[in-house]
Scaffold this motif. Structure first.
Motif, mmCIF file in Angstrom:
data_model
loop_
_atom_site.group_PDB
_atom_site.id
_atom_site.type_symbol
_atom_site.label_atom_id
_atom_site.label_comp_id
_atom_site.label_asym_id
_atom_site.label_seq_id
_atom_site.Cartn_x
_atom_site.Cartn_y
_atom_site.Cartn_z
ATOM 1 N N THR A 152 0.711 -0.919 -0.196
ATOM 2 C CA THR A 152 0.274 0.082 0.266
ATOM 3 C C THR A 152 0.252 1.652 -0.079
ATOM 4 N N ILE A 153 1.608 1.470 0.928
ATOM 5 C CA ILE A 153 2.463 2.475 0.988
ATOM 6 C C ILE A 153 3.613 2.239 -0.080
ATOM 7 N N PHE A 154 3.864 2.146 -0.784
ATOM 8 C CA PHE A 154 4.831 2.185 -2.265
ATOM 9 C C PHE A 154 3.949 2.229 -3.324
ATOM 10 N N ALA A 155 2.367 2.027 -3.934
ATOM 11 C CA ALA A 155 1.392 1.734 -4.824
ATOM 12 C C ALA A 155 1.469 2.966 -5.657
ATOM 13 N N SER A 156 2.102 4.241 -4.874
ATOM 14 C CA SER A 156 1.751 5.112 -5.924
ATOM 15 C C SER A 156 3.188 5.677 -6.259
ATOM 16 N N LEU A 157 4.073 4.543 -6.391
ATOM 17 C CA LEU A 157 4.905 5.687 -6.467
ATOM 18 C C LEU A 157 5.262 4.431 -8.018
ATOM 19 N N MET B 97 11.796 8.083 3.559
ATOM 20 C CA MET B 97 10.422 8.906 3.991
ATOM 21 C C MET B 97 10.981 10.564 3.724
ATOM 22 N N ARG B 98 12.450 10.725 3.359
ATOM 23 C CA ARG B 98 12.760 11.842 3.946
ATOM 24 C C ARG B 98 12.966 12.472 1.912
ATOM 25 N N GLU B 99 12.845 11.115 1.350
ATOM 26 C CA GLU B 99 12.873 11.707 -0.207
ATOM 27 C C GLU B 99 11.193 12.082 -1.346
ATOM 28 N N TYR B 100 10.925 10.648 -0.285
ATOM 29 C CA TYR B 100 9.103 10.380 -1.275
ATOM 30 C C TYR B 100 8.019 10.960 0.384
ATOM 31 N N PRO B 101 8.146 12.262 0.008
ATOM 32 C CA PRO B 101 6.543 12.555 1.530
ATOM 33 C C PRO B 101 5.423 11.979 1.264
ATOM 34 N N SER B 102 5.239 11.215 -0.094
ATOM 35 C CA SER B 102 4.261 10.473 0.015
ATOM 36 C C SER B 102 3.751 8.957 0.414
ATOM 37 N N SER C 222 5.485 8.424 3.721
ATOM 38 C CA SER C 222 5.909 8.729 4.496
ATOM 39 C C SER C 222 3.664 9.077 4.772
ATOM 40 N N ILE C 223 3.558 10.490 4.599
ATOM 41 C CA ILE C 223 2.140 10.294 4.397
ATOM 42 C C ILE C 223 1.066 8.812 4.527
ATOM 43 N N SER C 224 1.405 8.491 3.612
ATOM 44 C CA SER C 224 0.753 6.987 3.065
ATOM 45 C C SER C 224 1.088 5.944 4.443
ATOM 46 N N LEU C 225 2.223 5.671 5.278
ATOM 47 C CA LEU C 225 2.415 5.243 6.377
ATOM 48 C C LEU C 225 1.684 5.564 7.241
ATOM 49 N N LEU C 226 1.629 6.994 7.499
ATOM 50 C CA LEU C 226 1.031 7.425 8.815
ATOM 51 C C LEU C 226 -0.369 7.720 8.825
ATOM 52 N N GLU C 227 -0.789 7.333 7.596
ATOM 53 C CA GLU C 227 -2.753 6.971 7.164
ATOM 54 C C GLU C 227 -2.738 5.680 7.184
#
Lengths: 933, 140
Positions: B17-22, B117-122, B124-129
């Motif tokens: 899930t957290i990497f699906a948008s990359l 997480m520093r490189e791809y804020p998306s 971080s957000i996904s992980l937080l969700e």
């Protein structure tokens, strides 16, 4: 007393307990193991004789295979403390068994002495591996340089005590064996104490990662070794050193055996003659003392001063000299010299070198390499040496000399490759965010590349459209003669959503211009099964490609559907290539009017579409229509405007650069900033370098990489500008580091020539921040200065980070941000390796000043360096004044805030002066706020 | 034990899930830092109080999160992740992770997780969700 202990043993304040515990453990287990081994060796010679030595070497070597194989299997699965405890427990059990045999009288046969000698050797081998693997969990590379020699010395102390015990000849053999059992149990207690009370230095060689079944096979280990030539060299070095060791030992033991006839003197507890035991005991005690003195006082200091590389040459050189002499003259001095190298320098220098060299082995291989060396290669060397020495007519001295020379050659090779190996191990931690698909494939070998390409095509045929789309993305980005027919066939099975994503991929990769793609798209357009959304998208991209004639969509110019209107405008602009010039001009005029209408619309969506359409124009002159939208309050509109400018920009438009830089600096949006950087890159103007770099102080890594790309593309003419920025103390460190990095790529000698000047000033600054961080509060206890301390801490880290970046850039380190990132990480082992890696990047005198700032040492030790060379510390007022003119925004803000908070004399004037010099928006707000209160 | 190639790891990563948008360009650097592992059914992946070094991304199979005496708290399946809170905080594991069936997963070290997480804020957000959505079994 404590201070003396620290000074003598090179221990930093705060780590005395850890050092003492590990040293004590070293003495205790070493005494236990050596009592068992040395007695078994001496009694073996007494009962069986030196003639059987080759046999025992071979038997010991073969017998090592089983424990080595067991260790090899468990080392990445089980925690190091548990392995070490298990080994100690086995040792206690074995010697208890020996004790039972001794007291029950079953110890009379030759086999008992063979068994005792072989198992004692096995125990010695695995205990050495177990102890150092366990110790390694608690120390990083820099700790290792200072402290491992203390632990080695503790092991020699154990050996020395063994020698004294043997020399005293006061204890029965049964008592000795019982003592070994008791010492083993005490070692267990110490290990438990360490585990419970000390913290590990994180290695992130995660037991939990490997326990779950990573490939731990020997075959896989060998495969990994192939990619680590330095590990292979370390293994080769140890193999040859051990061959040399055994051969030399054989030479002098044979002479000693002849000199000391074992048939004459009675020895306590064993009932046979053994003057050799007494003589060896004497030698062991003497050599251990020398080892202790050298280890404690010289090794770490020599290693830190001259590097590990120089120490690698010592033992082979001395041994070679000893055998050259010995071959000419049968003098006892040469034998004793050989003895001292084998029992002394090989133990104290080469063992410590090995522990340091092991840190250059990739972490997944590290402990298995240790086991392979200590439990496979060393016994194998013993086996081969035994076999060689058993050969008739072998000249054992010539063999020892040849091996010493070979060891010297390998040592020279290790020396020349050491620093590169340290960096390569560190570089394994790099994450290559900058690499694109194509670059990943280029970094692979041809076989791997072929295999991965095949994987992409197999994913293309997956029934999961997500996999197929990702495969298409990979194949198209790889751009190695993609099989377009296959891709298009697959795409024709996609759902509407997947088809639209597929179109995006075609546009992104530029493949929609491919004739087969165009043909297929035209075919799709005629297909009545398409959804309305797909058809509109198709029309848009075909029109963008100039493949639709203006008439096809003319009626859609008034369409309520924005996508269709956009497609119609594009068809008018681009689709009339074969029409008469007049018709083309008319179509373009109509299209421009339609765009103008969209631009003047109240709908933000229409404005954004219009900006997109302008970006598709071939004429850079259109930029004047985009500029007013760069400051539009709606971010998506300003972003579209900047992206369109990035598409249209060329050298002739560079007079707009200042505006773009100003807006880029102000923007919070990464896409906006990236588009601005791309546009600035197209202006290709070296005079803009300073402004571009200064504007990037708060940019993300990916944006800074883009800046690097565009400035690098400017070539050598950027060099003077970059050097000026790197040296300019008024520019924030982050910007200077970026300039230095690009300079390193473009003109490394320039950067290297100026390195000392740049770094020396920064080292002084770092000490300045460090001193005031540590001591300003205690000098002014009447004030609340936490804010100031925090600012000093930030300043210190910023400066150190800058130094690391500049040194990395000057050392041609591929990824200069890597060392910085690893230095910031919570992993103490990585930080230690970073320091080691930086050592070679600058002059020794600079590095000596820098080292205290990089290593984790107590403040008072850092300050000792500060007081040697730095200026006197500042008063609070002076400090705040210095900070008010610092290029660091944090310093300036804290200075202004504290001047007001502490009501320093003339604070109003000082802040007003600062505000006059610092036009930054944030600072202006702060100054206004402070002055208004 | 099979070993996975870079492309194979990247494709598996895309299912998390957290990497699906990359995009693939972004997945490859991460995939390069992943370790692939598999465990048999009912094997302890990590236990309470163990030091945390990594996060786990489930590729196949399922994992039960429990606290031993309290019984199963959560069941996680394909595309989900676990172990992130201890890896992020540096605290010891607060729960046990047990494979329910034969399970394959990818592991990512905490140092690399921070860098990503520093490189791809998306991410971080996904992980937080993800973290917020599964709060019931997280220690507070």
């Amino acid at each position: 007393m404590q201070a003396l202990f620290r000074k003598v043993f090179n221990v930093y304040p705060g780590e005395e307990r850890r050092a003492l515990l590990f040293a004590l453990l070293g003495i205790v287990w070493s005494l236990a193991v050596n009592l068992g081994l040395q007695y078994s060796e001496a009694l073996f010679l007494v009962h069986i004789g030196a003639d059987a030595l080759p046999k025992i070497y071979m038997a010991s070597a073969v017998a090592m295979i089983l424990p080595a194989a067991l260790l090899f299997r468990v080392v990445n699965r089980v925690a190091a403390d548990k392995i070490f405890l298990a080994i100690i427990a086995l040792m206690a059990t074995f010697y208890s068994f020996v004790f039972l045999l001794l007291i029950t009288g079953y110890s009379g046969s030759d086999w008992f002495w063979y068994l005792l000698r072989v198992v004692s050797f096995q125990i010695w081998g695995v205990m050495v591996t177990g102890y150092w693997t366990f110790t390694d969990q608690y120390h990083n590379m820099q700790d290792a340089k200072r402290l491992y020699v203390l632990f080695s010395s503790a092991i020699f102390a154990g050996l020395g005590l063994t020698g004294l015990t043997m020399r005293a000849g006061a204890f029965s053999f049964e008592f000795i064996i019982l003592s070994v059992v008791a010492l083993s149990l005490f070692s267990c207690y110490l290990v438990q104490k360490i585990v419970k009370t000390l913290h590990e230095a994180h290695d992130e060689t995660p037991i939990e990662e490997t326990v779950a079944g990573n490939n731990l096979s020997f075959k896989h280990f060998l495969k990994q070794l192939r990619h680590s030539p330095f590990s292979l060299l370390i293994m080769a070095s140890n193999f040859v050193i051990f061959l040399m060791w055994i051969t030399a030992e054989y030479n002098y033991l044979s002479i000693f055996d002849k000199l000391y006839d074992p048939e004459t003197v009675k020895v306590e507890g064993v009932g046979v003659a053994a003057p050799l035991t007494l003589f060896l005991g004497q030698c062991v005690a003497a050599v251990s003392l020398i080892n202790l003195v050298f280890g404690l006082f010289f090794y770490s200091r020599t290693a830190r001063r001259f590097g590990v590389g120089s120490l690698l040459l010592f033992s082979p050189t001395v041994l070679a000299m000893a055998f050259i002499g010995w071959m000419r003259y049968e003098a006892l001095a040469f034998m004793i010299l050989a003895y001292f190298v084998v029992e002394g320098s090989l133990e104290v220098i080469d063992d410590s070198n090995f522990n340091l060299l092991l840190n250059t082995v990739p972490r997944r291989l590290k402990y298995r390499v240790r086991i392979a060396i200590e439990s496979f290669l060393e016994p194998a060397a013993m086996l081969i040496a035994g076999a060689l020495l058993a050969l008739p007519y072998i000249n054992s001295k010539a063999l020892a000399l040849a091996l010493a020379l070979l060891a010297l050659l390998i040592a020279l090779m290790l020396r020349s490759r050491y620093h590169k190996a340290v960096y390569r191990t560190l570089a394994e931690n790099a994450i290559h965010f900058e690499r694109k698909v194509k670059e990943w494939f280029l970094a692979m070998g041809s076989r791997e590349r072929k295999q991965e390409r095949a994987h992409l095509y197999s994913y293309l045929s997956s029934s999961d459209p997500a996999d197929a789309l990702l495969a298409i993305e990979g194949i198209l980005k790889l751009a190695e003669a993609p099989d377009i027919t296959l891709i298009l066939e697959k795409a024709s099975t996609f759902s509407e959503e997947a088809t639209l994503r597929f179109f995006d991929l075609l546009v992104d990769t530029g493949f929609f211009c491919h004739p087969k793609v165009t043909e297929k798209l035209m075919q799709w357009l005629k297909d009545s099964d398409n959804s309305a959304k797909t058809t509109k998208e198709l029309l848009y991209i075909l029109a963008k490609q100039g493949l639709l004639s203006p008439d096809t969509l003319y009626q859609e110019l008034e369409s309520a559907d924005l996508k269709l209107r956009a497609a119609a405008i594009l068809a008018l602009k681009k689709g009339g290539a074969k029409q008469p010039i007049k018709a083309i001009a008319t179509n373009r005029k109509t299209a421009d009017l339609a765009i103008e209408e969209l631009l003047n619309s109240d709908s933000e969506e229409e404005i954004a579409t219009a900006l997109n359409l302008i970006g598709e124009d071939d004429s850079p002159k259109q930029i004047h229509r985009l500029l007013p939208f760069l400051e539009h309050p709606n971010l998506s509109i300003s972003r579209k405007a900047m992206q369109a400018i990035a598409k249209l920009a060329n050298k002739q438009l560079r007079h707009n650069a200042k505006t773009l830089i100003r807006l880029m600096r102000r923007s919070q949006d990464s896409e906006f900033r990236k588009a601005a950087i791309r546009a600035l890159g197209k202006f290709n103007d070296a005079t803009l370098i300073r402004d571009i770099i200064v504007a990037s102080s708060h940019f993300r890594q990916s944006e800074r990489r883009l800046i690097e790309e565009i400035i690098t593309a400017m070539g050598k003419r950027a060099v003077p500008k970059l050097l000026a920025v790197t040296k300019d103390l008024s520019i924030p460190h982050r910007c200077r580091a970026l300039a230095g990095r690009i300079l390193g790529h473009l003109a490394l000698p320039y950067l290297q020539a100026n390195l000392e000047e740049v770094v020396t000033i920064e080292i002084e600054k770092a000490y300045f921040y460090y001193y005031h961080k540590e001591f300003i509060e205690s000098r002014y206890p009447e004030y609340q200065l936490q804010l100031l301390v925090d600012a000093m801490q930030t300043g210190f880290h910023t400066v150190v980070e800058f130094i690391i970046r500049i040194l990395s850039a000057a050392a041609e380190v591929e990824d200069s941000t890597l060392l910085c990132r690893l230095f910031r990480s919570g992993n103490s082992k990585l930080r230690g390796q970073v320091v080691e890696s930086l050592e070679k990047t600058c002059d020794r005198s600079i590095f000596r000043k820098l080292r205290p700032l990089l290593e984790e040492i107590p403040p008072e030790m850092v300050m000792r360096h500060f007081s040697k060379s730095m200026k006197p510390p500042l008063t609070l007022e002076e400090l705040l004044e210095v900070m008010s003119s610092s290029p660091s925004q944090v310093d300036q803000i804290v200075s202004a805030t504290l001047q007001k908070q502490l009501s320093l004399p003339n604070w109003r004037e000082a802040i007003a002066k600062q505000a006059k010099n610092n036009r930054d928006e944030l600072f202006q707000h702060l100054a206004q706020e402070l002055l208004e209160k | 034990m099979k070993s996975l190639t870079l492309i194979e790891r990247a494709f598996l990563l895309k299912k998390v899930t957290i990497f699906a948008s990359l995009e693939l360009d972004h997945l490859l650097p991460i995939a390069d830092k992943l370790s692939y592992s598999e465990v048999a059914a009912e094997e302890v992946i990590f236990d309470i109080n163990e030091q945390a070094y990594s996060i786990y991304l489930i590729i196949k199979g399922s994992v039960v999160i429990d606290k031993v005496e309290e019984g199963p708290l959560y069941r996680l399946g394909e595309g989900e992740l676990f172990g992130e809170e201890a890896a992020l905080s540096g605290a010891p594991r607060a729960y046990r992770a047990l494979s329910e069936s034969k399970t394959e997963f990818l592991t990512l070290s905490r140092t690399n997780l921070f860098a990503i997480m520093r490189e791809y804020p998306s991410v971080s957000i996904s992980l937080l969700e993800t973290f917020a959505a599964t709060m019931p079994f997280r220690p507070r």
